[in-house]
Design a protein around this motif. Structure first.
Motif, PDB file in Angstrom:
ATOM      1  N   CYS A  60      35.880  79.721  52.787  1.00  0.00           N
ATOM      2  CA  CYS A  60      35.620  80.193  51.426  1.00  0.00           C
ATOM      3  C   CYS A  60      36.870  80.701  50.717  1.00  0.00           C
ATOM      4  CB  CYS A  60      34.538  81.275  51.440  1.00  0.00           C
ATOM      5  SG  CYS A  60      35.123  82.866  52.068  1.00  0.00           S
TER       6      CYS A  60
ATOM      7  N   CYS B   9      40.295  82.868  54.915  1.00  0.00           N
ATOM      8  CA  CYS B   9      39.177  82.125  55.513  1.00  0.00           C
ATOM      9  C   CYS B   9      39.285  80.643  55.144  1.00  0.00           C
ATOM     10  CB  CYS B   9      37.840  82.695  55.003  1.00  0.00           C
ATOM     11  SG  CYS B   9      36.420  81.680  55.467  1.00  0.00           S
TER      12      CYS B   9
ATOM     13  N   CYS C  18      35.126  86.000  58.918  1.00  0.00           N
ATOM     14  CA  CYS C  18      35.258  86.225  57.483  1.00  0.00           C
ATOM     15  C   CYS C  18      34.164  87.209  57.061  1.00  0.00           C
ATOM     16  CB  CYS C  18      35.095  84.915  56.727  1.00  0.00           C
ATOM     17  SG  CYS C  18      35.068  85.141  54.940  1.00  0.00           S
TER      18      CYS C  18
ATOM     19  N   CYS D  75      32.074  85.326  53.655  1.00  0.00           N
ATOM     20  CA  CYS D  75      31.039  84.308  53.905  1.00  0.00           C
ATOM     21  C   CYS D  75      30.361  84.512  55.264  1.00  0.00           C
ATOM     22  CB  CYS D  75      31.614  82.900  53.775  1.00  0.00           C
ATOM     23  SG  CYS D  75      32.696  82.393  55.125  1.00  0.00           S
TER      24      CYS D  75
HETATM   25 ZN   LIG Z   1      34.819  82.914  54.381  1.00  0.00          ZN
END
Ligand SMILES: [Zn+2]
Lengths: 260, 163
Positions: free
Chosen positions: B128, B125, B150, B153
Motif C-alpha cells: 500500500c 509497505c 504494515c 493495510c
Molecule cells: Zn501496507
C-alpha cells in the motif's frame, strides 16, 4: 552443489586444531539451536533460531571441509561431523551445555556471536586464503546474529520480573564458561605467530567491550570471575556432550555411509 | 555446445527456488561461465552459508544447461569475494518489490563489532506504500529476509536484508 575445494597443503597440527575449534563451535551451537525448531516461544523466534542454526551449520560445513583438506587423510565434511569420537571435538564447553530456556539460549548466542564477529574480522586477513574467504562470508552472518541476540538480551533482562530472573540465572550459569574462550594455550600461540589467525586471548578486552554495555543496559549483574575452568576446546567435554553427539550422530552410526 | 551468451540467457530463466521472481543470474550468484567444446564450467558464489536452496540451485543450473545440449557441466564454488546483496541489480530489486518483498535498502553494512540495537529502518509497505510499518523479526522464512508488518493495510511483508 559439488564443492571443488581441494588443497594440497602441509598444514601444521596447530593449524588443523585451530580450524577445528572454529568448525566445532559452529557445528555444536548449530545443533543445539536446531533443538528449538517447533518449540520457541513465538513463531518469529522459532524461524530466527532455525535460520541462525542453518547459518552456523553452513559455516561448519565449509570449515570441516577445510579441516579435512588440511588434514589430508581424505575425510569429508560428513565424516568430520558425524564420525569423530567425543574427545576429537574441539568446541568450547559453552556451546554444548543444554539450551535450558529461551534466556540461556539467547545469552549464549549473544556471547558466541559477539566473539565470532571479532574473530571473523581478524580472520578475514588470515594467511590461509580459504579460511579468509570463509571468514568474510561468516562475518556478515554473525553480525546479524549479534544484532538479534543483543536486542533480546536487553528485552529479557530489562523486561518482566520473570524474564529478568531467568536471564540473570542464565548469566550466572554461562559466565564461568566464557573464560574458556580466552584461556591461553600453545595452539593459539603457534597460530598467532604463523599469521593464520589471532590468539583468542587477544580478543578478550574487545569482547568485554561489546558484551558488558549490553549486559548493563539489560540491568543484569555480571558475576565475579572464579577459578572454574572448562576444557572443551582441548577435547575434554562436559557430561552433556555425549548426549548431544548421540542425537547428532544417530543416522550415520545406525546406517554407516548413508547419503541424502 | 553453447556459446557463453546462450548459456547466460538460459540461466537467466532459472528462478531462485525461494524467491522465484528473480533468476539466479539476477541474484548475482553466477560469477563466471566458461564454455569448452565438450561442456561448460559454471562458477557459483553461494548466498548464505546455510541457505537450503543452494543445492537445488546447483541442480537446476545443471539440468537447464544439459537439456540445452551444453554437454558436461562442471560446477565450481567460489567463496571469495563473499556474496553480497549489492550484486542484485535495479531491475531485480523492482521485481522483488512487486512480488511483495522489500529489496535491500542501501549498501551492505561494513561496520565494527558494536551491535546496532533497536535501530529500525523505516520501510515502505510494498502493497500500500505506507511508511507506518514495524519489524516483527530480524529473520523470516529464510535467513536472507526479515519479517515486517504494515500497520496501515495490516498485511505482513518480508524485507531482503542487505548483507
Ligand atoms: Zn501496507
Amino acid at each position: 552443489m559439488v564443492a571443488t575445494m581441494t588443497q594440497q597443503t602441509t598444514a601444521t597440527p596447530e593449524h588443523i586444531e585451530y580450524v577445528l575449534r572454529l568448525a566445532d563451535n559452529a557445528l555444536i551451537l548449530g545443533q543445539r539451536l536446531s533443538e528449538w525448531c517447533g518449540h520457541a516461544p513465538v513463531i518469529e523466534e522459532d524461524l530466527a533460531l532455525a535460520n541462525i542454526s542453518l547459518d552456523l551449520v553452513g559455516q561448519a560445513r565449509l570449515l570441516l571441509t577445510h579441516a579435512g583438506n588440511l588434514e589430508g587423510k581424505g575425510r569429508d565434511e560428513d565424516q568430520m561431523a558425524f564420525l569423530r569420537v567425543e574427545r576429537d571435538y574441539r568446541n568450547v564447553t559453552m556451546m554444548e551445555v543444554p539450551n535450558e530456556d529461551f534466556g540461556r539460549t539467547t545469552l549464549r548466542n549473544f556471547f558466541s556471536s559477539a566473539f565470532q564477529v571479532l574473530l571473523w574480522e581478524k580472520l578475514v586477513k588470515s594467511s590461509d586464503s580459504e579460511l579468509a574467504a570463509i571468514a568474510a562470508k561468516s562475518l556478515k552472518e554473525a553480525r546479524y546474529h549479534l544484532n538479534h541476540s543483543s536486542e533480546w538480551v536487553i528485552r529479557l533482562g530489562d523486561g518482566t520480573e520473570v524474564s529478568h530472573a531467568k536471564t540473570q540465572a542464565a548469566l550466572d550459569y554461562l559466565w564461568p564458561y566464557t573464560a574458556e574462550l580466552f584461556a591461553a594455550n600453545p595452539t593459539d600461540e603457534a597460530i598467532a605467530a604463523s599469521g593464520v589467525g589471532p590468539a583468542w586471548s587477544s580478543l578478550e578486552a574487545a569482547w568485554e567491550g561489546v558484551v558488558l554495555p549490553v549486559l548493563g543496559e539489560a540491568t543484569l549483574v555480571v558475576p565475579a570471575r572464579t577459578p572454574f575452568k572448562s576444557y572443551g576446546k582441548f577435547g575434554r567435554h562436559s557430561e552433556h556432550m555425549g548426549h548431544l553427539l548421540a542425537t547428532m550422530q544417530y543416522m550415520q552410526r545406525t546406517y554407516p555411509g548413508a547419503q541424502w | 555446445m553453447l556459446t557463453e551468451e546462450q548459456a547466460w540467457k538460459l540461466l537467466d530463466e532459472v528462478p531462485d527456488p525461494e524467491v522465484p521472481v528473480v533468476s539466479v543470474v539476477e541474484l548475482g550468484i553466477i560469477r563466471e561461465l566458461h564454455c569448452r567444446p565438450d561442456g561448460i564450467t559454471v562458477v557459483v558464489t553461494p548466498t548464505y552459508s546455510g541457505c537450503p536452496a543452494t543445492e537445488v540451485i546447483g541442480l537446476s543450473i545443471r539440468e537447464t544447461l544439459q537439456a540445452a545440449g551444453a554437454g558436461k557441466v562442471d560446477m565450481e564454488t567460489r567463496l571469495d569475494p563473499a556474496w553480497t546483496s549489492d550484486w542484485i541489480g535495479d531491475a531485480a530489486r523492482e521485481k522483488l518489490r512487486a512480488y511483495g518483498i522489500v529489496p535491500p535498502d542501501g549498501r551492505a553494512a561494513v561496520g565494527a563489532a558494536q551491535p546496532i540495537r533497536f535501530v529500525r529502518k523505516t520501510l515502505t509497505c510494498p502493497r500500500c506504500g505506507s511508511t507506518n510499518t514495524e519489524r516483527l523479526s530480524e529473520f523470516g522464512s529464510t535467513a536472507c529476509k526479515a519479517t515486517y508488518r504494515c500497520k496501515s493495510c495490516l498485511e505482513p511483508f518480508e524485507y531482503f536484508k542487505p548483507i
